[in-house]
Write a protein that holds these residues in place. Structure first.
Motif, PDB file in Angstrom:
ATOM      1  N   THR A  92     -24.250  29.350   0.782  1.00  0.00           N
ATOM      2  CA  THR A  92     -23.718  29.346  -0.794  1.00  0.00           C
ATOM      3  C   THR A  92     -23.908  27.870  -1.411  1.00  0.00           C
ATOM      4  OG1 THR A  92     -22.067  30.896  -0.458  1.00  0.00           O
ATOM      5  CG2 THR A  92     -21.973  29.916  -2.523  1.00  0.00           C
ATOM      6  N   VAL A  93     -24.947  27.944  -2.595  1.00  0.00           N
ATOM      7  CA  VAL A  93     -25.113  26.680  -3.362  1.00  0.00           C
ATOM      8  C   VAL A  93     -24.251  26.681  -4.341  1.00  0.00           C
ATOM      9  CG1 VAL A  93     -26.848  25.302  -4.274  1.00  0.00           C
ATOM     10  CG2 VAL A  93     -27.358  26.423  -2.404  1.00  0.00           C
ATOM     11  N   ILE A  94     -23.500  25.421  -4.668  1.00  0.00           N
ATOM     12  CA  ILE A  94     -22.527  25.595  -5.807  1.00  0.00           C
ATOM     13  C   ILE A  94     -23.170  24.529  -6.365  1.00  0.00           C
ATOM     14  CG2 ILE A  94     -20.406  25.051  -6.494  1.00  0.00           C
ATOM     15  CD1 ILE A  94     -19.824  25.829  -3.369  1.00  0.00           C
ATOM     16  N   GLU A  95     -23.349  25.033  -7.867  1.00  0.00           N
ATOM     17  CA  GLU A  95     -24.114  23.867  -8.806  1.00  0.00           C
ATOM     18  C   GLU A  95     -23.315  24.004 -10.173  1.00  0.00           C
ATOM     19  OE1 GLU A  95     -26.112  21.452 -11.327  1.00  0.00           O
ATOM     20  OE2 GLU A  95     -26.332  21.301  -9.020  1.00  0.00           O
ATOM     21  N   GLU A 102     -13.095  23.463  -3.200  1.00  0.00           N
ATOM     22  CA  GLU A 102     -12.570  24.039  -4.376  1.00  0.00           C
ATOM     23  C   GLU A 102     -13.356  23.772  -5.653  1.00  0.00           C
ATOM     24  OE1 GLU A 102      -9.156  21.172  -5.006  1.00  0.00           O
ATOM     25  OE2 GLU A 102      -8.384  21.714  -3.164  1.00  0.00           O
ATOM     26  N   VAL A 103     -13.604  25.178  -6.208  1.00  0.00           N
ATOM     27  CA  VAL A 103     -14.592  25.599  -7.359  1.00  0.00           C
ATOM     28  C   VAL A 103     -13.815  25.912  -8.550  1.00  0.00           C
ATOM     29  CG1 VAL A 103     -16.722  26.486  -8.081  1.00  0.00           C
ATOM     30  CG2 VAL A 103     -16.356  25.628  -5.561  1.00  0.00           C
ATOM     31  N   ASP A 104     -13.578  25.287  -9.763  1.00  0.00           N
ATOM     32  CA  ASP A 104     -12.837  25.497 -10.718  1.00  0.00           C
ATOM     33  C   ASP A 104     -11.364  26.122 -10.392  1.00  0.00           C
ATOM     34  OD1 ASP A 104     -15.097  24.598 -12.121  1.00  0.00           O
ATOM     35  OD2 ASP A 104     -16.218  26.536 -11.801  1.00  0.00           O
ATOM     36  N   GLY A 105     -10.803  25.575  -9.525  1.00  0.00           N
ATOM     37  CA  GLY A 105      -9.525  26.059  -9.089  1.00  0.00           C
ATOM     38  C   GLY A 105      -9.432  27.292  -8.156  1.00  0.00           C
ATOM     39  N   GLU A 106     -10.628  27.512  -7.635  1.00  0.00           N
ATOM     40  CA  GLU A 106     -10.620  28.587  -6.747  1.00  0.00           C
ATOM     41  C   GLU A 106     -11.093  28.031  -5.294  1.00  0.00           C
ATOM     42  OE1 GLU A 106     -12.981  32.434  -5.657  1.00  0.00           O
ATOM     43  OE2 GLU A 106     -13.162  31.889  -7.645  1.00  0.00           O
ATOM     44  N   GLY A 130     -15.598  28.249   4.031  1.00  0.00           N
ATOM     45  CA  GLY A 130     -16.697  28.136   4.663  1.00  0.00           C
ATOM     46  C   GLY A 130     -16.409  27.369   5.996  1.00  0.00           C
ATOM     47  N   ASP A 131     -17.654  27.449   6.794  1.00  0.00           N
ATOM     48  CA  ASP A 131     -17.529  26.754   8.049  1.00  0.00           C
ATOM     49  C   ASP A 131     -18.124  25.273   8.157  1.00  0.00           C
ATOM     50  OD1 ASP A 131     -16.779  29.051   9.551  1.00  0.00           O
ATOM     51  OD2 ASP A 131     -18.635  29.992   8.870  1.00  0.00           O
ATOM     52  N   ALA A 132     -19.005  25.004   7.122  1.00  0.00           N
ATOM     53  CA  ALA A 132     -19.473  23.744   6.864  1.00  0.00           C
ATOM     54  C   ALA A 132     -19.751  23.466   5.461  1.00  0.00           C
ATOM     55  CB  ALA A 132     -20.868  23.696   7.654  1.00  0.00           C
ATOM     56  N   VAL A 133     -19.537  22.148   5.173  1.00  0.00           N
ATOM     57  CA  VAL A 133     -19.743  21.627   3.865  1.00  0.00           C
ATOM     58  C   VAL A 133     -20.776  20.579   3.549  1.00  0.00           C
ATOM     59  CG1 VAL A 133     -18.772  20.576   1.618  1.00  0.00           C
ATOM     60  CG2 VAL A 133     -17.365  22.398   3.290  1.00  0.00           C
ATOM     61  N   VAL A 134     -21.865  20.698   2.661  1.00  0.00           N
ATOM     62  CA  VAL A 134     -22.917  19.764   2.661  1.00  0.00           C
ATOM     63  C   VAL A 134     -22.895  19.214   1.395  1.00  0.00           C
ATOM     64  CG1 VAL A 134     -25.138  19.075   2.723  1.00  0.00           C
ATOM     65  CG2 VAL A 134     -24.370  20.984   4.392  1.00  0.00           C
ATOM     66  N   ILE A 135     -22.412  17.816   1.314  1.00  0.00           N
ATOM     67  CA  ILE A 135     -22.534  16.925  -0.022  1.00  0.00           C
ATOM     68  C   ILE A 135     -24.043  16.597  -0.381  1.00  0.00           C
ATOM     69  CG2 ILE A 135     -21.780  14.957  -1.407  1.00  0.00           C
ATOM     70  CD1 ILE A 135     -19.583  17.129  -0.523  1.00  0.00           C
ATOM     71  N   GLN A 174     -18.022  23.763 -10.949  1.00  0.00           N
ATOM     72  CA  GLN A 174     -17.849  22.459 -10.449  1.00  0.00           C
ATOM     73  C   GLN A 174     -16.961  22.339  -9.301  1.00  0.00           C
ATOM     74  OE1 GLN A 174     -16.341  19.878 -13.479  1.00  0.00           O
ATOM     75  NE2 GLN A 174     -16.251  18.314 -12.360  1.00  0.00           N
ATOM     76  N   VAL A 175     -17.549  21.774  -8.252  1.00  0.00           N
ATOM     77  CA  VAL A 175     -16.559  21.377  -6.850  1.00  0.00           C
ATOM     78  C   VAL A 175     -15.747  20.141  -7.251  1.00  0.00           C
ATOM     79  CG1 VAL A 175     -16.732  20.546  -4.555  1.00  0.00           C
ATOM     80  CG2 VAL A 175     -18.916  22.073  -5.554  1.00  0.00           C
ATOM     81  N   THR A 176     -14.470  20.576  -6.979  1.00  0.00           N
ATOM     82  CA  THR A 176     -13.411  19.547  -7.371  1.00  0.00           C
ATOM     83  C   THR A 176     -12.785  18.973  -6.099  1.00  0.00           C
ATOM     84  OG1 THR A 176     -11.967  21.229  -7.760  1.00  0.00           O
ATOM     85  CG2 THR A 176     -12.962  20.314  -9.636  1.00  0.00           C
ATOM     86  N   GLY A 177     -13.054  19.564  -4.953  1.00  0.00           N
ATOM     87  CA  GLY A 177     -12.355  18.996  -3.942  1.00  0.00           C
ATOM     88  C   GLY A 177     -12.888  19.783  -2.535  1.00  0.00           C
TER      89      GLY A 177
END
Length: 367
Positions: free
Chosen positions: A27-30, A164-168, A172-177, A147-150
């Motif tokens: 999942t790409v979050i933009e 965390e994205v817009d309060g939700e 996920g098993d991995a997070v890439v910044i 928007q990723v907030t945390g």
């Protein structure tokens, strides 16, 4: 496995593509849109050997080859083509143009060939980024606007559990910044070194078929004595991209708030008019600015976030982000799925070479 990629620029899209090829859920979050910042406003110049002799050489050579391969493998047209590249400058003594480049002013002297069709090429960066994202989606990746907030931490902070994205919370098993210069915001969530933004300005002209496949790196001087190094990239879609005039203006909190510095576009337009009568009479299609992500030593941050299992970062590619995106995506996919990168040695780009940024140093938005 579910990998969450924070950032829909060329780095995030490339990582998504190479992960999705391996059957990994992505999942790409933009928060704005694909290629909405520097990935959509860069020059798209590619060079095989301009980083030779530096730590970037293996990454760059691998990525230059991947660009050619991807142009054959992925459907779509993003303006990939080989170029001849020249260097020169504006001179009061008109020494002529021995390379026969007929769209420049007589005052511009082309002094050397910097690259051939074997060693230099180009892409349209926004179209390339969009094509990589589409190809990833065709293989099962998901693009989510927000928007990723945390970053959600598990096991007492020792591993990631999502973002965390817009309060939700998205698990996920991995997070890439991979948020370009805005990756500095993640220093409040993870032990990461600082990433900074260097601003650049550019114009896109409608030049039709008047200019051949010739990239130019020039040097010129403004009336006040300031020296600039404009880069000119004609594109196969009938436009010509020109960039120059960098600044250290503060990075806005949101990509949508990026705008040119006062007077910079006018200065760049005057510069272009002096360099080429073709540009002087051409319609301007875009007047823009963007921030390139840079680090203290000029090398990108690519690898694991120290001390937090499942956390990764890929940013800080400076002027070579479009060039080095494919090899970065390929190596990150190897690192995440196999535990180590095989195609490129990532050790020169290890985030652990710098201490983490103190989150207290981050500038907070006004209430």
């Amino acid at each position: 496995m579910r990998v969450l990629i924070c950032g829909g620029g060329v780095i995030g899209a490339s990582i998504a593509y190479f992960l999705s090829r391996r059957g990994v859920g992505v999942t790409v979050i933009e928060r704005v849109g694909v290629a909405s910042a520097a990935s959509g406003k860069a020059g798209g110049f590619l060079a095989l050997d301009w980083c030779d002799g530096t730590s970037l050489e293996p990454l760059t050579r691998r990525s230059f080859a991947l660009h050619a391969r991807l142009a054959e493998e992925i459907a779509g047209d993003w303006g990939y083509r080989r170029l001849t590249t020249y260097g020169g400058g504006v001179s009061a003594r008109r020494r002529g143009n021995v390379y026969g480049i007929d769209w420049l002013s007589p005052s511009v002297t082309v002094t050397q060939q910097l690259g051939s069709t074997e060693t230099t090429a180009q892409v349209h960066p926004a179209k390339f980024t969009a094509a990589m994202m589409r190809a990833a989606e065709e293989k099962g990746a998901e693009l989510r606007l927000g928007q990723v907030t945390g970053v959600v931490r598990r096991r007492g902070g020792a591993s990631v559990g999502g973002v965390e994205v817009d309060g939700e919370v998205i698990e996920g098993d991995a997070v890439v910044i991979a948020m370009g210069p805005w990756s500095i915001l993640a220093s409040a969530w993870l032990p990461l070194p600082g990433v900074f933004g260097l601003k650049g300005h550019s114009l896109v002209f409608e030049t039709a078929t008047e200019i051949a496949a010739e990239a130019l790196f020039l040097e010129c001087r403004e009336a006040n004595g300031t020296v600039h190094a404009p880069e000119l990239f004609p594109r196969p879609d009938g436009t010509t991209y020109v960039c120059a005039i960098s600044s250290e203006s503060p990075l806005p909190m949101a990509p949508a708030d990026v705008s040119p510095d006062p007077g910079s576009i006018e200065r760049l337009q005057r510069m272009c008019s002096e360099l080429s009568p073709t540009l002087a009479s051409a319609k301007i299609l875009a007047q823009q600015a963007c921030y390139r992500p840079v680090t203290r030593d000029g090398l990108p941050l690519i690898g694991r976030v120290p001390g937090v299992e499942g956390a990764y970062i890929a940013t800080g590619h400076s002027v070579w982000g479009i060039l080095n995106a494919p090899a970065t995506g390929e190596a990150m996919a190897e690192l995440i799925t196999e535990g180590a990168a095989h195609t490129v040695d990532l050790s020169p780009f290890d985030p652990r070479r710098f201490p983490p940024l103190d989150p207290a140093r981050l500038r907070r938005p006004p209430p």
